[in-house]
Design a protein around this motif. Structure first.
Motif, PDB file in Angstrom:
ATOM      1  N   CYS A 319       0.064   5.134  33.373  1.00 40.60           N
ATOM      2  CA  CYS A 319       0.309   5.813  32.106  1.00 40.60           C
ATOM      3  C   CYS A 319      -0.655   6.993  31.991  1.00 40.60           C
ATOM      4  N   TYR A 320      -0.122   8.169  31.662  1.00 44.18           N
ATOM      5  CA  TYR A 320      -0.924   9.389  31.592  1.00 44.18           C
ATOM      6  C   TYR A 320      -1.271   9.727  30.145  1.00 44.18           C
ATOM      7  N   LYS A 321      -2.529  10.169  29.932  1.00 43.88           N
ATOM      8  CA  LYS A 321      -2.996  10.605  28.619  1.00 43.88           C
ATOM      9  C   LYS A 321      -3.973  11.768  28.809  1.00 43.88           C
ATOM     10  N   PHE A 322      -4.167  12.551  27.753  1.00 42.23           N
ATOM     11  CA  PHE A 322      -5.283  13.482  27.770  1.00 42.23           C
ATOM     12  C   PHE A 322      -6.575  12.680  27.604  1.00 42.23           C
ATOM     13  N   ARG A 323      -7.581  13.001  28.415  1.00 42.15           N
ATOM     14  CA  ARG A 323      -8.837  12.261  28.307  1.00 42.15           C
ATOM     15  C   ARG A 323      -9.483  12.525  26.951  1.00 42.15           C
ATOM     16  N   SER A 324      -9.768  11.443  26.218  1.00 38.65           N
ATOM     17  CA  SER A 324     -10.362  11.562  24.882  1.00 38.65           C
ATOM     18  C   SER A 324     -11.736  10.899  24.808  1.00 38.65           C
ATOM     19  N   MET A 325     -12.199  10.307  25.942  1.00 35.94           N
ATOM     20  CA  MET A 325     -13.501   9.661  25.978  1.00 35.94           C
ATOM     21  C   MET A 325     -14.383  10.309  27.043  1.00 35.94           C
ATOM     22  N   ILE A 348     -15.838   8.195  22.349  1.00 36.93           N
ATOM     23  CA  ILE A 348     -14.833   9.217  22.064  1.00 36.93           C
ATOM     24  C   ILE A 348     -15.499  10.577  21.874  1.00 36.93           C
ATOM     25  N   THR A 349     -14.966  11.586  22.544  1.00 36.02           N
ATOM     26  CA  THR A 349     -15.507  12.938  22.442  1.00 36.02           C
ATOM     27  C   THR A 349     -15.062  13.591  21.132  1.00 36.02           C
ATOM     28  N   LEU A 350     -15.639  14.734  20.832  1.00 31.66           N
ATOM     29  CA  LEU A 350     -15.307  15.451  19.604  1.00 31.66           C
ATOM     30  C   LEU A 350     -13.834  15.871  19.596  1.00 31.66           C
ATOM     31  N   ILE A 351     -13.372  16.487  20.682  1.00 32.91           N
ATOM     32  CA  ILE A 351     -11.961  16.868  20.762  1.00 32.91           C
ATOM     33  C   ILE A 351     -11.087  15.628  20.867  1.00 32.91           C
ATOM     34  N   GLY A 352     -11.652  14.552  21.471  1.00 33.34           N
ATOM     35  CA  GLY A 352     -10.909  13.296  21.583  1.00 33.34           C
ATOM     36  C   GLY A 352     -10.554  12.713  20.228  1.00 33.34           C
ATOM     37  N   LYS A 353     -11.454  12.841  19.258  1.00 34.05           N
ATOM     38  CA  LYS A 353     -11.186  12.336  17.911  1.00 34.05           C
ATOM     39  C   LYS A 353      -9.964  13.025  17.297  1.00 34.05           C
ATOM     40  N   ILE A 354      -9.890  14.332  17.506  1.00 34.79           N
ATOM     41  CA  ILE A 354      -8.752  15.093  16.977  1.00 34.79           C
ATOM     42  C   ILE A 354      -7.472  14.709  17.707  1.00 34.79           C
TER      43      ILE A 354
END
Length: 464
Positions: A319-325, A348-354
């Motif tokens: 399963c593919y996702k944008f990395r958020s962590m 969780i990164t700052l952009i990951g939260k969004i």
């Protein structure tokens, strides 16, 4: 409440006549460059008659407090399709189609559908505002204290727009698990209906107590009170459940799953391919590079995150996702359990939260849809470790793998997303998945997609 419902229905009738007139004027001005001049009253009359006639099939004027707005939008779209098919057919048979070119009809029906959605939304928001003020509520009485009764109470309290207030319940003895007033035994039903202002009675007795159910229905009929039954069908979740009659006898049928049929699978797969290609052409082509650039700019590590999950028939998929962590985060905690994302999770990164808040971290899964191991709509695929933990503790858990998993699903649009803290949380998610599997249809998929888009803009408190 009945008077208010009839008033709202009458308002809907009047508003729909007005929007038919507005759509006609706008379509003529846009396509034919004609405003108020050149009115064709026969066309208007035909439109009004067909619009209301099609409502017998689409049921758009039936009270829908307990439905999500996405369901109403799908219903309006279905109604508009019926309307335009019947309108163009009649224009052809009456030899009037030369007066109204195809461009005019297309613009007319799109404006009309949009105005219908906006007016229905306005009415819904007005009803919700009145419900917040304590107006428009139906006062209901529960008979029985089964699990179905408890689920009903939780639902009407969480979703106030259903418009129900429970005054209490009747049963042979008081149950501490039911969080509402105990009003006495079943023998008190008749006197309570006469002494209290009750709009509806919900019967939640065990299915094997048929005589008690019939007695309660008879008492409600004598007092002219509407009755609904809350069946407890949890024990037959392995197949699709529908009810019909043999003579006067109601029969609960446990049949094949809708997606067992080849034509349904082809329809769903065809829509998945069309939708995912459309997404990549209109959105993915520019948003993927943009999100990828921001991820690389704000944290170390790859743009995409790949995770092993379970698909149809327990088949493992990537399963593919944008990395958020952060790159160093682990899926497994120190005790060997799946490490779910939690609120204010430091991984969780700052952009990951969004990305997680708006569900945009899931967008790469349209590639999974295109290659066929996921669908746009279906039960969310879970990581391997979470599957192994849940299959031993959650009833009917493995049945959710009988269909292709999805980017979004019925559970997610009903608030079952994010961290599952307890077995009960996972059970509720699985129950929604099983309901979807057993009652799948194309319109349900469309409704879930619309509700997902609404949730993205509205926000989800469980998204983190």
């Amino acid at each position: 409440m009945k008077k208010q419902q009839q008033f709202l229905r009458n308002v809907s009738y009047v508003l729909d006549i007005i929007i038919i007139l507005i759509a006609y004027i706008l379509a003529k001005k846009i396509i034919l460059s004609i405003g108020l001049q050149g009115f064709n009253y026969n066309f208007l009359l035909l439109s009004i008659v067909l619009w209301f006639s099609m409502s017998f099939f689409s049921k758009i004027y039936i009270e829908k407090r307990s439905n999500k707005f996405s369901e109403e939008m799908v219903q309006i779209i279905y109604h508009s399709i019926l309307f335009v098919v019947s309108l163009t057919s009649l224009l052809f048979f009456l030899n009037l189609n030369h007066k109204f070119p195809s461009k005019f009809i297309i613009v007319y029906i799109n404006i009309l559908a949009l105005l219908a959605i906006l007016t229905k939304y306005g009415i819904r928001k007005r009803v919700h505002a009145n419900l917040n003020k304590g107006i428009f509520y139906d006062y209901v009485l529960l008979v029985g204290s089964t699990k179905a009764a408890d689920n009903f109470l939780q639902a009407v309290r969480k979703y106030y727009y259903y418009g129900y207030k429970c005054i209490g319940y009747l049963d042979e003895q008081k149950k501490q698990s039911l969080d509402t007033d105990y009003l006495g035994s079943l023998e008190s039903l008749s006197s309570i209906l006469r002494s209290k202002n009750i709009d509806e009675v919900f019967i939640a007795l065990p299915t094997n107590e048929n005589q008690k159910i019939q007695n309660c229905i008879a008492i409600c009929d004598q007092n002219k009170i509407k009755v609904r039954i809350l069946p407890n069908l949890a024990e037959i979740t392995s197949g699709s459940v529908y009810i019909n009659n043999i003579g006067l006898l109601p029969v609960v049928n446990v049949g094949d799953l809708p997606l067992d049929k080849t034509e349904n699978r082809l329809l769903k797969r065809g829509f998945d391919i069309f939708f995912s290609i459309l997404f990549f052409l209109l959105i993915g082509i520019w948003i993927f590079p943009l999100i990828g650039f921001i991820i690389k700019l704000t944290s170390k590590g790859p743009v995409f995150f790949k995770q092993e999950r379970w698909g149809i028939n327990n088949k493992k998929i990537i399963c593919y996702k944008f990395r958020s962590m952060i790159k160093e985060s682990s899926d497994i905690d120190e005790e060997g359990r799946y490490n779910q994302a939690q609120k204010d999770d430091p991984r969780i990164t700052l952009i990951g939260k969004i990305l997680r808040k708006t569900n945009m971290d899931e967008l790469p899964q349209f590639w999974n849809v295109l290659i066929g191991n996921m669908s746009v709509v279906g039960p969310r695929p879970h990581p391997t470790q979470l599957n192994l933990e849940s299959m031993e503790t959650v009833d009917n858990y493995m049945l959710r793998h009988k269909v292709i998993p999805g980017i979004t699903g019925l559970a997610q649009v009903n608030g079952c997303r994010g961290e599952t803290r307890t077995t009960e949380d996972m059970q509720r998610r699985v129950n929604f998945d099983l309901y979807y599997i057993q009652r799948w249809n194309f319109w349900l998929d469309l409704q879930i997609i619309i509700q997902t888009v609404i949730n993205i803009f509205r926000g989800d408190q469980n998204a983190y």
